[in-house]
Design a protein around this motif. Structure first.
Motif, PDB file in Angstrom:
ATOM      1  N   MET A  92       0.828  -1.204   0.000  1.00  0.00           N
ATOM      2  CA  MET A  92       0.000   0.000   0.000  1.00  0.00           C
ATOM      3  C   MET A  92       0.863   1.256   0.000  1.00  0.00           C
ATOM      4  O   MET A  92       2.020   1.233   0.454  1.00  0.00           O
ATOM      5  CB  MET A  92      -0.926   0.011   1.224  1.00  0.00           C
ATOM      6  N   SER A  93       0.300   2.341  -0.515  1.00  0.00           N
ATOM      7  CA  SER A  93       1.007   3.627  -0.547  1.00  0.00           C
ATOM      8  C   SER A  93       0.102   4.717   0.002  1.00  0.00           C
ATOM      9  O   SER A  93      -1.041   4.878  -0.452  1.00  0.00           O
ATOM     10  CB  SER A  93       1.420   3.954  -1.989  1.00  0.00           C
ATOM     11  N   THR A  94       0.626   5.467   0.982  1.00  0.00           N
ATOM     12  CA  THR A  94      -0.081   6.622   1.534  1.00  0.00           C
ATOM     13  C   THR A  94       0.792   7.849   1.325  1.00  0.00           C
ATOM     14  O   THR A  94       1.760   8.074   2.055  1.00  0.00           O
ATOM     15  CB  THR A  94      -0.378   6.430   3.034  1.00  0.00           C
ATOM     16  N   ASN A  95       0.480   8.601   0.281  1.00  0.00           N
ATOM     17  CA  ASN A  95       1.306   9.760  -0.086  1.00  0.00           C
ATOM     18  C   ASN A  95       2.776   9.370  -0.249  1.00  0.00           C
ATOM     19  O   ASN A  95       3.679  10.110   0.150  1.00  0.00           O
ATOM     20  CB  ASN A  95       1.167  10.869   0.953  1.00  0.00           C
ATOM     21  N   SER A  99       3.342   0.818   3.138  1.00  0.00           N
ATOM     22  CA  SER A  99       2.956  -0.062   4.233  1.00  0.00           C
ATOM     23  C   SER A  99       2.443  -1.366   3.634  1.00  0.00           C
ATOM     24  O   SER A  99       2.277  -1.479   2.412  1.00  0.00           O
ATOM     25  CB  SER A  99       1.877   0.593   5.116  1.00  0.00           C
ATOM     26  N   TYR A 100       2.183  -2.338   4.498  1.00  0.00           N
ATOM     27  CA  TYR A 100       1.791  -3.671   4.040  1.00  0.00           C
ATOM     28  C   TYR A 100       0.607  -4.147   4.868  1.00  0.00           C
ATOM     29  O   TYR A 100       0.505  -3.834   6.060  1.00  0.00           O
ATOM     30  CB  TYR A 100       2.969  -4.641   4.160  1.00  0.00           C
ATOM     31  N   THR A 101      -0.287  -4.894   4.240  1.00  0.00           N
ATOM     32  CA  THR A 101      -1.489  -5.333   4.934  1.00  0.00           C
ATOM     33  C   THR A 101      -1.965  -6.663   4.392  1.00  0.00           C
ATOM     34  O   THR A 101      -1.656  -7.032   3.252  1.00  0.00           O
ATOM     35  CB  THR A 101      -2.614  -4.280   4.792  1.00  0.00           C
ATOM     36  N   ARG A 102      -2.743  -7.373   5.211  1.00  0.00           N
ATOM     37  CA  ARG A 102      -3.433  -8.583   4.762  1.00  0.00           C
ATOM     38  C   ARG A 102      -4.927  -8.311   4.610  1.00  0.00           C
ATOM     39  O   ARG A 102      -5.670  -9.184   4.167  1.00  0.00           O
ATOM     40  CB  ARG A 102      -3.233  -9.706   5.786  1.00  0.00           C
ATOM     41  N   ASN A 103      -5.355  -7.119   4.988  1.00  0.00           N
ATOM     42  CA  ASN A 103      -6.763  -6.757   4.865  1.00  0.00           C
ATOM     43  C   ASN A 103      -7.031  -6.312   3.430  1.00  0.00           C
ATOM     44  O   ASN A 103      -6.568  -5.261   2.999  1.00  0.00           O
ATOM     45  CB  ASN A 103      -7.104  -5.637   5.846  1.00  0.00           C
ATOM     46  N   GLY A 104      -7.787  -7.110   2.687  1.00  0.00           N
ATOM     47  CA  GLY A 104      -8.052  -6.817   1.280  1.00  0.00           C
ATOM     48  C   GLY A 104      -9.411  -6.198   1.036  1.00  0.00           C
ATOM     49  O   GLY A 104      -9.995  -6.400  -0.037  1.00  0.00           O
ATOM     50  N   GLN A 105      -9.943  -5.447   1.995  1.00  0.00           N
ATOM     51  CA  GLN A 105     -11.215  -4.755   1.780  1.00  0.00           C
ATOM     52  C   GLN A 105     -10.933  -3.429   1.080  1.00  0.00           C
ATOM     53  O   GLN A 105     -10.461  -2.473   1.689  1.00  0.00           O
ATOM     54  CB  GLN A 105     -11.917  -4.510   3.115  1.00  0.00           C
ATOM     55  N   PHE A 106     -11.252  -3.373  -0.219  1.00  0.00           N
ATOM     56  CA  PHE A 106     -10.911  -2.203  -1.020  1.00  0.00           C
ATOM     57  C   PHE A 106     -12.152  -1.574  -1.646  1.00  0.00           C
ATOM     58  O   PHE A 106     -13.166  -2.242  -1.875  1.00  0.00           O
ATOM     59  CB  PHE A 106      -9.925  -2.583  -2.126  1.00  0.00           C
ATOM     60  N   THR A 107     -12.025  -0.284  -1.914  1.00  0.00           N
ATOM     61  CA  THR A 107     -13.047   0.451  -2.651  1.00  0.00           C
ATOM     62  C   THR A 107     -12.367   1.266  -3.743  1.00  0.00           C
ATOM     63  O   THR A 107     -11.141   1.401  -3.751  1.00  0.00           O
ATOM     64  CB  THR A 107     -13.845   1.395  -1.721  1.00  0.00           C
ATOM     65  N   LEU A 108     -13.174   1.794  -4.644  1.00  0.00           N
ATOM     66  CA  LEU A 108     -12.651   2.605  -5.741  1.00  0.00           C
ATOM     67  C   LEU A 108     -12.900   4.073  -5.429  1.00  0.00           C
ATOM     68  O   LEU A 108     -14.042   4.485  -5.197  1.00  0.00           O
ATOM     69  CB  LEU A 108     -13.332   2.206  -7.059  1.00  0.00           C
ATOM     70  N   GLY A 119      -7.439   5.018   3.493  1.00  0.00           N
ATOM     71  CA  GLY A 119      -7.041   5.896   2.395  1.00  0.00           C
ATOM     72  C   GLY A 119      -5.746   5.502   1.730  1.00  0.00           C
ATOM     73  O   GLY A 119      -5.285   6.193   0.811  1.00  0.00           O
ATOM     74  N   ALA A 120      -5.133   4.381   2.156  1.00  0.00           N
ATOM     75  CA  ALA A 120      -3.903   3.902   1.508  1.00  0.00           C
ATOM     76  C   ALA A 120      -4.268   3.255   0.170  1.00  0.00           C
ATOM     77  O   ALA A 120      -5.269   2.547   0.068  1.00  0.00           O
ATOM     78  CB  ALA A 120      -3.175   2.905   2.403  1.00  0.00           C
ATOM     79  N   ARG A 121      -3.441   3.496  -0.838  1.00  0.00           N
ATOM     80  CA  ARG A 121      -3.752   3.016  -2.186  1.00  0.00           C
ATOM     81  C   ARG A 121      -2.972   1.753  -2.518  1.00  0.00           C
ATOM     82  O   ARG A 121      -1.780   1.641  -2.210  1.00  0.00           O
ATOM     83  CB  ARG A 121      -3.414   4.115  -3.211  1.00  0.00           C
ATOM     84  N   LEU A 122      -3.653   0.830  -3.145  1.00  0.00           N
ATOM     85  CA  LEU A 122      -3.043  -0.434  -3.560  1.00  0.00           C
ATOM     86  C   LEU A 122      -2.050  -0.170  -4.693  1.00  0.00           C
ATOM     87  O   LEU A 122      -2.320   0.611  -5.608  1.00  0.00           O
ATOM     88  CB  LEU A 122      -4.130  -1.399  -4.023  1.00  0.00           C
ATOM     89  N   THR A 123      -0.902  -0.821  -4.633  1.00  0.00           N
ATOM     90  CA  THR A 123       0.118  -0.632  -5.660  1.00  0.00           C
ATOM     91  C   THR A 123       0.283  -1.891  -6.503  1.00  0.00           C
ATOM     92  O   THR A 123      -0.127  -2.984  -6.115  1.00  0.00           O
ATOM     93  CB  THR A 123       1.473  -0.259  -5.041  1.00  0.00           C
TER      94      THR A 123
END
Length: 410
Positions: A92-95, A99-108, A119-123
């Motif tokens: 993930m990227s925040t500005n 960071s890294y996560t196992r939580n895959g709950q995403f929105t567009l 608010g972290a964006r998937l890379t």
């Protein structure tokens, strides 16, 4: 007096209860990894070394380790949700901060970025207009909602069965409007450079026992190949077994369009596999390429992380690819809350690649990874920690009674 042992035991039991409480509180947190308090004993240092006569002075928390075991994977109604089956973390990227996560709950997001609740964006890797993924430096994935450009038809696979029982005709008499001048025909939609659809119809005229002439029309108008009669694009010959002997098996059809702006183009028809038997005319393969312009309808994520868009013209195109990262020592990661970890010197550098490669797990779309907390085990641990706390409190009480006895000596 040895109050210190009891006090250290109370502190250790209290921290164990805190970790258990944290686990229980996050039993329903997606992607959560349970914590486990690990203890070590304490001995006072001596200059002389007392050997077997040394008595410990209590316990301490050695570390709070996280258990990165796989959580159960369950279905989600959100097609953007993703679960990792196996090793790895979403990057993930925040500005720009990773960071890294196992939580895959995403929105567009409204800008088209795939992001989590924080608010972290998937890379990952982005794809070009042709769906080719550019593997290089990871970047924030943004869904390209632009229309899919049209593609003119250039090839047409056409496998037929021609009826050898048909009577012989004269090729020069061919008229696309007169069914008595051709043996059989078939048609297919084709597209020009702007995505306009046209009807390419091919006609088959049996001229002898194993000889056929092939004609074509574009929107009902015979194509101009410079051959006579008009619309003739080639001939086919078959041996006594009904096998096509004409080589090559391809015929070129020049497409001229008279409506709107366009680019003239050729379509190569390949009749490979066409046969001639004593049976009714049939089409076993009919695959022209090309398509009209299309608007993005939705997209999904495949097991290898490819984000595949589906368009109104029936086409699919790769929009990008999700990547995963793993570490030599995941327990060395620093937990920063909100289901995210950051790299540390103890974790080692991240190994980043596509899902399903380099020992990384697969990505499951429309799924979430549940917390790996075992509530039954945690409740049992809670009882055990409570007993430890009570036992250590009892040692302090006993030491207090002994001290009181000494004070009361006369």
């Amino acid at each position: 007096m040895s109050f210190q042992q009891g006090l250290s035991g109370l502190s250790a039991a209290s921290q164990s209860l805190e970790a258990i409480g944290h686990n229980v509180a996050n039993a329903n947190t997606v992607g959560f990894k349970q914590s486990q308090v690990q203890f070590s004993d304490i001995y006072a240092g001596t200059l002389t070394g007392s050997g077997g006569n040394q008595i410990g002075i209590g316990t301490q928390v050695a570390r709070v380790a996280q258990l990165f075991s796989q959580g159960n994977v369950s279905k989600s109604d959100n097609p953007l949700d993703m679960a990792i089956s196996g090793n790895g973390f979403f990057r993930m990227s925040t500005n720009g901060a990773i960071s890294y996560t196992r939580n895959g709950q995403f929105t567009l997001s409204k800008e088209g970025y795939i992001e989590n609740a924080a608010g972290a964006r998937l890379t990952g890797y982005m794809a070009d207009a042709n769906g080719v993924v550019a593997i290089g430096a990871p970047t924030e994935i943004i869904i390209n909602k632009a229309d899919l450009m049209p593609e003119a038809t250039s090839s047409y696979e056409l496998k037929l069965t021609l009826d050898s029982r048909k009577g012989n005709l004269v090729a020069a008499d061919f008229d696309p409007t007169d069914p008595t001048t051709f043996s059989d025909s078939t048609s297919a939609p084709v597209y020009d450079s702007l995505g306009n659809v046209h009807t390419l119809r091919t006609f088959y005229v049996k001229t002898a026992g194993g000889e056929w002439s092939v004609f074509a029309t574009n929107d009902g108008v015979p194509v101009d190949t410079g051959s006579t009669p008009q619309g003739l694009i080639g001939t086919m010959s078959f041996n006594e077994g009904g096998v096509l002997t004409t080589t090559p098996s391809t015929m070129t059809v020049p497409m001229e369009v008279t409506t709107g702006a366009y680019t003239p183009y050729n379509i190569v028809i390949d009749h490979a596999g066409t046969q001639q038997f004593a049976q009714d005319f049939g089409v076993s393969r009919q695959l022209p390429n090309g398509y009209a312009a299309g608007t993005l309808v939705d997209f999904s994520v495949s097991n290898n992380g490819e984000i595949v868009g589906r368009y109104t013209n029936g086409q699919v195109n790769v929009l990008g690819q999700v990547i995963l990262s793993n570490f030599a020592n995941p327990n060395g990661l620093q937990n920063i809350g909100e289901n995210q970890w950051v790299e540390t010197a103890e974790s080692g550098v991240p190994m980043t690649s596509t899902p399903g490669s380099s020992g990384l797990g697969a990505v499951q779309s429309g799924r979430i990874e549940e917390s790996n907390v075992d509530l039954t085990a945690e409740l049992v641990n809670m009882i055990t920690a409570q007993r430890y706390y009570q036992a250590n409190a009892q040692t302090i009480k006993t030491q207090d009674q002994i001290l009181q006895t000494l004070v009361n000596l006369r």
